[in-house]
Design a protein around this motif. Structure first.
Motif, PDB file in Angstrom:
ATOM      1  N   ALA A 141       0.815  -1.212   0.000  1.00 59.59           N
ATOM      2  CA  ALA A 141       0.000   0.000   0.000  1.00 59.59           C
ATOM      3  C   ALA A 141       0.848   1.260   0.000  1.00 59.59           C
ATOM      4  O   ALA A 141       0.322   2.368  -0.008  1.00 59.59           O
ATOM      5  CB  ALA A 141      -0.943   0.003   1.207  1.00 59.59           C
ATOM      6  N   GLU A 142       2.157   1.105  -0.004  1.00 59.60           N
ATOM      7  CA  GLU A 142       3.106   2.218  -0.066  1.00 59.60           C
ATOM      8  C   GLU A 142       2.923   3.200   1.094  1.00 59.60           C
ATOM      9  O   GLU A 142       2.584   4.371   0.899  1.00 59.60           O
ATOM     10  CB  GLU A 142       3.002   2.949  -1.414  1.00 59.60           C
ATOM     11  N   ASP A 143       3.152   2.685   2.292  1.00 59.76           N
ATOM     12  CA  ASP A 143       3.214   3.544   3.478  1.00 59.76           C
ATOM     13  C   ASP A 143       4.562   4.248   3.437  1.00 59.76           C
ATOM     14  O   ASP A 143       5.534   3.837   4.077  1.00 59.76           O
ATOM     15  CB  ASP A 143       3.061   2.688   4.740  1.00 59.76           C
ATOM     16  N   GLU A 144       4.631   5.332   2.674  1.00 59.86           N
ATOM     17  CA  GLU A 144       5.900   6.002   2.409  1.00 59.86           C
ATOM     18  C   GLU A 144       6.504   6.608   3.674  1.00 59.86           C
ATOM     19  O   GLU A 144       7.727   6.627   3.842  1.00 59.86           O
ATOM     20  CB  GLU A 144       5.691   7.095   1.354  1.00 59.86           C
ATOM     21  N   GLN A 145       5.648   7.082   4.576  1.00 66.28           N
ATOM     22  CA  GLN A 145       6.155   7.767   5.758  1.00 66.28           C
ATOM     23  C   GLN A 145       6.996   6.842   6.626  1.00 66.28           C
ATOM     24  O   GLN A 145       8.130   7.165   6.998  1.00 66.28           O
ATOM     25  CB  GLN A 145       4.997   8.349   6.567  1.00 66.28           C
ATOM     26  N   LEU A 146       6.455   5.645   6.927  1.00 64.74           N
ATOM     27  CA  LEU A 146       7.205   4.737   7.792  1.00 64.74           C
ATOM     28  C   LEU A 146       8.348   4.079   7.046  1.00 64.74           C
ATOM     29  O   LEU A 146       9.432   3.870   7.617  1.00 64.74           O
ATOM     30  CB  LEU A 146       6.261   3.670   8.369  1.00 64.74           C
ATOM     31  N   GLU A 147       8.156   3.760   5.774  1.00 66.51           N
ATOM     32  CA  GLU A 147       9.249   3.135   5.026  1.00 66.51           C
ATOM     33  C   GLU A 147      10.435   4.088   4.911  1.00 66.51           C
ATOM     34  O   GLU A 147      11.600   3.664   5.011  1.00 66.51           O
ATOM     35  CB  GLU A 147       8.780   2.721   3.626  1.00 66.51           C
ATOM     36  N   THR A 148      10.172   5.378   4.724  1.00 59.40           N
ATOM     37  CA  THR A 148      11.246   6.357   4.662  1.00 59.40           C
ATOM     38  C   THR A 148      12.013   6.403   5.980  1.00 59.40           C
ATOM     39  O   THR A 148      13.253   6.472   6.006  1.00 59.40           O
ATOM     40  CB  THR A 148      10.677   7.747   4.339  1.00 59.40           C
ATOM     41  N   GLN A 149      11.288   6.352   7.090  1.00 55.57           N
ATOM     42  CA  GLN A 149      11.942   6.370   8.403  1.00 55.57           C
ATOM     43  C   GLN A 149      12.787   5.127   8.614  1.00 55.57           C
ATOM     44  O   GLN A 149      13.894   5.192   9.168  1.00 55.57           O
ATOM     45  CB  GLN A 149      10.889   6.500   9.499  1.00 55.57           C
ATOM     46  N   LEU A 150      12.285   3.984   8.172  1.00 52.10           N
ATOM     47  CA  LEU A 150      13.043   2.739   8.318  1.00 52.10           C
ATOM     48  C   LEU A 150      14.302   2.760   7.456  1.00 52.10           C
ATOM     49  O   LEU A 150      15.378   2.312   7.902  1.00 52.10           O
ATOM     50  CB  LEU A 150      12.158   1.545   7.938  1.00 52.10           C
ATOM     51  N   GLU A 151      14.176   3.253   6.237  1.00 52.82           N
ATOM     52  CA  GLU A 151      15.348   3.308   5.371  1.00 52.82           C
ATOM     53  C   GLU A 151      16.386   4.297   5.905  1.00 52.82           C
ATOM     54  O   GLU A 151      17.592   4.058   5.801  1.00 52.82           O
ATOM     55  CB  GLU A 151      14.931   3.689   3.947  1.00 52.82           C
ATOM     56  N   ARG A 152      15.938   5.408   6.486  1.00 56.85           N
ATOM     57  CA  ARG A 152      16.863   6.354   7.093  1.00 56.85           C
ATOM     58  C   ARG A 152      17.566   5.715   8.283  1.00 56.85           C
ATOM     59  O   ARG A 152      18.774   5.894   8.483  1.00 56.85           O
ATOM     60  CB  ARG A 152      16.111   7.614   7.520  1.00 56.85           C
ATOM     61  N   PHE A 153      16.818   4.950   9.065  1.00 53.88           N
ATOM     62  CA  PHE A 153      17.408   4.251  10.211  1.00 53.88           C
ATOM     63  C   PHE A 153      18.462   3.254   9.731  1.00 53.88           C
ATOM     64  O   PHE A 153      19.549   3.153  10.322  1.00 53.88           O
ATOM     65  CB  PHE A 153      16.313   3.531  10.995  1.00 53.88           C
ATOM     66  N   ARG A 154      18.155   2.523   8.663  1.00 56.42           N
ATOM     67  CA  ARG A 154      19.125   1.568   8.123  1.00 56.42           C
ATOM     68  C   ARG A 154      20.392   2.294   7.663  1.00 56.42           C
ATOM     69  O   ARG A 154      21.509   1.873   7.973  1.00 56.42           O
ATOM     70  CB  ARG A 154      18.503   0.816   6.941  1.00 56.42           C
ATOM     71  N   ARG A 155      20.194   3.378   6.931  1.00 60.13           N
ATOM     72  CA  ARG A 155      21.345   4.104   6.378  1.00 60.13           C
ATOM     73  C   ARG A 155      22.214   4.705   7.480  1.00 60.13           C
ATOM     74  O   ARG A 155      23.447   4.624   7.425  1.00 60.13           O
ATOM     75  CB  ARG A 155      20.824   5.213   5.457  1.00 60.13           C
ATOM     76  N   ASP A 156      21.581   5.290   8.489  1.00 59.25           N
ATOM     77  CA  ASP A 156      22.337   6.027   9.503  1.00 59.25           C
ATOM     78  C   ASP A 156      22.875   5.151  10.632  1.00 59.25           C
ATOM     79  O   ASP A 156      23.915   5.468  11.217  1.00 59.25           O
ATOM     80  CB  ASP A 156      21.459   7.131  10.112  1.00 59.25           C
ATOM     81  N   LEU A 157      22.170   4.056  10.951  1.00 54.00           N
ATOM     82  CA  LEU A 157      22.505   3.338  12.184  1.00 54.00           C
ATOM     83  C   LEU A 157      22.808   1.851  12.014  1.00 54.00           C
ATOM     84  O   LEU A 157      23.239   1.203  12.971  1.00 54.00           O
ATOM     85  CB  LEU A 157      21.368   3.508  13.199  1.00 54.00           C
ATOM     86  N   LEU A 158      22.577   1.298  10.843  1.00 58.13           N
ATOM     87  CA  LEU A 158      22.846  -0.127  10.666  1.00 58.13           C
ATOM     88  C   LEU A 158      24.072  -0.388   9.795  1.00 58.13           C
ATOM     89  O   LEU A 158      24.294  -1.514   9.361  1.00 58.13           O
ATOM     90  CB  LEU A 158      21.621  -0.827  10.067  1.00 58.13           C
ATOM     91  N   SER A 159      24.851   0.642   9.548  1.00 59.30           N
ATOM     92  CA  SER A 159      26.086   0.464   8.782  1.00 59.30           C
ATOM     93  C   SER A 159      27.254   0.059   9.679  1.00 59.30           C
ATOM     94  O   SER A 159      28.288  -0.391   9.208  1.00 59.30           O
ATOM     95  CB  SER A 159      26.435   1.757   8.031  1.00 59.30           C
ATOM     96  N   ARG A 160      27.086   0.202  10.999  1.00 56.79           N
ATOM     97  CA  ARG A 160      28.112  -0.205  11.951  1.00 56.79           C
ATOM     98  C   ARG A 160      27.870  -1.653  12.401  1.00 56.79           C
ATOM     99  O   ARG A 160      26.744  -2.134  12.390  1.00 56.79           O
ATOM    100  CB  ARG A 160      28.096   0.694  13.188  1.00 56.79           C
ATOM    101  N   SER A 161      28.924  -2.290  12.851  1.00 63.85           N
ATOM    102  CA  SER A 161      28.806  -3.640  13.416  1.00 63.85           C
ATOM    103  C   SER A 161      28.500  -3.531  14.903  1.00 63.85           C
ATOM    104  O   SER A 161      28.661  -2.463  15.519  1.00 63.85           O
ATOM    105  CB  SER A 161      30.108  -4.418  13.217  1.00 63.85           C
TER     106      SER A 161
END
Length: 338
Positions: A266-286
């Motif tokens: 259904a393209e919940d863009e608001q939450l998907e954008t937040q999740l992708e930002r979280f991945r980019r900013d905080l899941l690049s570290r081990s």
């Protein structure tokens, strides 16, 4: 106007996935005993005091492989889909379809092998079970013969037992009707019939609109709630850990974001954008990097808390904005072919 709106929503749903129906059927090895089976007079047996119910004909472990496959199948389908219009099927978004069918094929192969093994060993299994029943029936005094006869008749013949097992998956493409056809009225009687059909069609259209709205908003809400639950669980895990964050916890977050994207039809863009930002900013570290850097660890927990609050807030909303955008997908499709 309602009919066009329904077509728009249903057309958008059609383009984003299919309906799946999976059935795992096997002989349950049970028999419902009645008072007569034990030589009792039904008129003298109180349902308030005695409930015979279903009894196992064979040991539970003889069918444990099928029970496990059944539970794994249901869990797999539920994790990759949403209940559609009151449960007539499970809606599987297109990105999940390939993986789902592959894993269902694997489970079907396991089911087939388990069925072959069970059928091959059915005769001795039945004989052993009957021996146990005969021994148990000795404690029932005069009713033993009647009980044994009932149990024997409850076992399917060896030549037919394989028919009690089936693993079936059916996929359905949802189709939106072009229009609702009404017969040409001839005379007063036909005119009344036509009017009845029109009222029924309008009522069905209103219910379809409500059902589609509920389905889309409910699907969005379930993903938002799952996001809120995951972040809450992860924060609790980190808080209770003496060593900070583990790599499997970070991997769990990454896997969830991938899953969210594949289910977000259904393209919940608001939450998907937040999740992708979280991945980019905080899941690049081990995890090791986080454990060795207190500042980075604080950023991770703050990010998780922010994501949790946003997910909770969105889950408590009505998702009407997502529904409105989703309906426009079908509108654009109709406009492009007009």
């Amino acid at each position: 106007m309602n009919t066009n709106q329904n077509q728009n929503l249903l057309e958008a749903v059609c383009r984003r996935g299919v309906l799946a129906s999976t059935s795992v059927r096997y002989w349950r090895g049970c028999k419902r005993l009645n008072p007569e089976d034990l030589g009792l007079d039904p008129s003298n047996v109180s349902d308030r005091l005695i409930q015979l119910g279903h009894k196992r004909l064979i040991p539970r472990e003889a069918l444990s492989a099928f029970a496990l496959i059944e539970s794994r199948t249901h869990a797999l389908v539920e994790s990759a889909s949403f209940p559609f219009l009151g449960g007539i099927g499970r809606f599987v978004p297109n990105p999940r379809l390939g993986e789902l069918t592959d894993r269902l094929d694997s489970l079907r192969d396991e089911f087939r092998e388990a069925t072959l093994d069970f059928v091959a060993g059915y005769a001795p299994l039945r004989d052993n079970a009957m021996a146990e029943w005969r021994e148990a029936a000795q404690h029932l005094n005069g009713s033993a013969e009647r009980l044994i006869a009932t149990i024997e008749q409850s076992f399917p013949p060896a030549g037919e037992i394989a028919k009690r097992f089936a693993f079936e998956t059916r996929l359905f493409q949802i189709a939106a009707p072009d229009h609702i056809r009404l017969e040409v009225a001839e005379g007063m009687e036909q005119l009344a019939v036509s009017e009845d059909r029109r009222r029924v069609a309008e009522d069905a259209s209103r219910r379809l609109q409500a059902d589609l709205n509920d389905f889309i908003q409910g699907s969005v809400a379930s993903l938002r709630e799952e996001t809120a639950k995951l972040t809450t669980d992860v924060l609790a895990t980190i808080d209770c850990s003496e060593n900070g964050v583990h790599q499997r916890t970070l991997n769990r977050l990454t896997s969830f974001i991938d899953k969210f994207r594949s289910l977000n039809f259904a393209e919940d863009e608001q939450l998907e954008t937040q999740l992708e930002r979280f991945r980019r900013d905080l899941l690049s570290r081990s995890a090791e990097e986080y454990r060795n850097d207190s500042g980075a660890m604080t950023s991770l927990t703050n990010g998780l808390e922010l994501l949790r609050r946003n997910a909770v807030q969105l889950a408590q909303g009505d998702a009407r904005d997502v529904l409105a955008r989703f309906g426009q997908m079908g509108t654009r499709r109709f406009a492009s072919v007009a």
